[in-house]
Design a protein around this motif. Structure first.
Motif, PDB file in Angstrom:
ATOM      1  N   ASN A  26       0.448  -1.614  -0.244  1.00 56.55           N
ATOM      2  CA  ASN A  26       0.347   0.272  -0.251  1.00 56.55           C
ATOM      3  C   ASN A  26       0.889   1.392   0.760  1.00 56.55           C
ATOM      4  O   ASN A  26       0.903   1.880  -0.563  1.00 56.55           O
ATOM      5  CB  ASN A  26      -0.896   0.418   1.561  1.00 56.55           C
ATOM      6  N   ASP A  27       2.220   1.565   0.780  1.00 56.74           N
ATOM      7  CA  ASP A  27       2.773   2.479   0.919  1.00 56.74           C
ATOM      8  C   ASP A  27       3.501   2.753  -0.303  1.00 56.74           C
ATOM      9  O   ASP A  27       3.676   3.796  -1.181  1.00 56.74           O
ATOM     10  CB  ASP A  27       3.828   1.937   2.290  1.00 56.74           C
ATOM     11  N   LEU A  28       4.082   1.730  -1.338  1.00 60.12           N
ATOM     12  CA  LEU A  28       4.875   1.185  -2.337  1.00 60.12           C
ATOM     13  C   LEU A  28       3.509   2.150  -3.075  1.00 60.12           C
ATOM     14  O   LEU A  28       4.330   2.787  -4.179  1.00 60.12           O
ATOM     15  CB  LEU A  28       5.511   0.223  -2.775  1.00 60.12           C
ATOM     16  N   GLU A  29       2.838   1.514  -3.427  1.00 60.20           N
ATOM     17  CA  GLU A  29       1.515   2.291  -3.929  1.00 60.20           C
ATOM     18  C   GLU A  29       1.655   3.716  -4.374  1.00 60.20           C
ATOM     19  O   GLU A  29       1.248   4.372  -5.318  1.00 60.20           O
ATOM     20  CB  GLU A  29       0.529   1.020  -4.525  1.00 60.20           C
ATOM     21  N   ILE A  30       1.618   4.576  -3.120  1.00 60.37           N
ATOM     22  CA  ILE A  30       1.296   5.779  -2.134  1.00 60.37           C
ATOM     23  C   ILE A  30       2.531   6.192  -3.281  1.00 60.37           C
ATOM     24  O   ILE A  30       2.814   7.331  -3.599  1.00 60.37           O
ATOM     25  CB  ILE A  30       0.754   6.189  -0.836  1.00 60.37           C
ATOM     26  N   LEU A  31       3.491   5.784  -3.286  1.00 63.57           N
ATOM     27  CA  LEU A  31       5.234   6.040  -3.276  1.00 63.57           C
ATOM     28  C   LEU A  31       5.047   7.070  -4.642  1.00 63.57           C
ATOM     29  O   LEU A  31       5.832   7.210  -5.406  1.00 63.57           O
ATOM     30  CB  LEU A  31       6.400   5.808  -2.662  1.00 63.57           C
TER      31      LEU A  31
END
Length: 301
Positions: A26-31
């Motif tokens: 999830n955090d990687l997709e945000i980045l």
């Protein structure tokens, strides 16, 4: 993570996020969405070394190997962007590793000398200049906005033009650097890229794409006219309306999109101050497409 805009046009600051740890999906997709939309990220208060920087960089793609092994820091994928040697010695301004850093004070986009230029660069500030020092910032210019603000006459002029990018030609600008080996030259022959870049992943938006650290000419016109146009482009994209200047604090980690930003380091007193940084670079997977590229015609139709 907390995300805050840096300028109206591009760039964000991220706090309360640890880049040394494994990143969940999830955090990687945000980045990934953030770097695509904002083009520049500053992660504050990081604690990284070459190994953890490489691990973080690999979240966004394969790492580039640097052309000259003696300019790297440990691993050939981690570039020593420093006037400090791997063993902590403050290098002379005349050291070839420092001369290469001085060339970075010219506007450029990383690895433009490759047929598939770099997509992202990720730079960690291990040692930064004190507040009272002059220079040492890293400045960025947004080529999407710069293109949009061109006159129609200039857009028409630039549309068929190109620039030759050659790693070996850095020696023309910085003759103090030693000659490349035959193997280094053969691994990175000159390439040519269009001055106007088309971005299929951005609804075919256009940007400027050129550098000042490999050559100072534009192809597709006479040498004299090409030099004049290059000088005009440098002045044009240096306008404050296109730019963001990053003032470094120790343990900043910055990431930028080489496809749409140019950058340069602001010169400083290399003999007086230490500035130590390490960089990982995400390998590009596609060539630079121009307005007349067959791929653009096929994809846009």
């Amino acid at each position: 993570m907390d995300i805050k805009k840096l300028t109206k046009n591009f760039g964000v600051k991220i706090t309360n996020f640890d880049c040394s740890q494994t990143i969940n999906n999830n955090d990687l997709e945000i980045l990934k969405k953030t770097i695509q939309e904002s083009h520049f990220i500053c992660f504050k208060n990081q604690d990284l070394n070459g190994k953890t920087l490489a691990k973080f960089t690999k979240n966004f793609g394969d790492l580039e190997a640097y052309p000259e092994k003696d300019k790297t820091k440990g691993k050939i994928e981690i570039f020593n962007v420093s006037n400090v040697s791997e063993d902590g010695k403050h290098l002379s301004p005349n050291d070839q590793r420092v001369i290469l850093q001085k060339n970075n004070s010219r506007w450029h986009t990383d690895s433009s000398y490759r047929y598939h230029p770099a997509s992202f660069s990720i730079l960690f500030g291990q040692e930064t200049l004190p507040q009272e020092a002059i220079g040492g910032q890293t400045e960025f210019s947004n080529m999407l906005i710069a293109y949009d603000n061109l006159s129609e006459e200039k857009k028409t002029l630039l549309q068929p033009l190109h620039q030759v990018h050659s790693y070996n030609d850095i020696r023309r600008l910085e003759p103090g650097l030693p000659e490349l080996t035959h193997e280094e030259k053969s691994n990175f022959p000159p390439v040519t890229h269009p001055i106007i870049r088309v971005h299929p992943d951005r609804s075919f938006k256009k940007s400027l794409y050129f550098t000042s650290n490999t050559s100072l000419e534009i192809g597709g016109m006479s040498l004299e006219k090409g030099k004049e146009l290059h000088a005009w482009l440098v002045d044009y994209i240096s306008q404050s309306q296109f730019c963001y200047k990053h003032s470094w604090e120790k343990n900043d980690l910055i990431m930028w999109d080489n496809r749409v930003l140019l950058h340069r380091v602001i010169p400083y007193d290399y003999a007086k101050y230490r500035r130590a940084m390490i960089r990982g670079t995400v390998e590009g997977k596609v060539p630079v497409l121009g307005p007349f590229s067959n791929e653009v015609r096929k994809l846009s139709s």
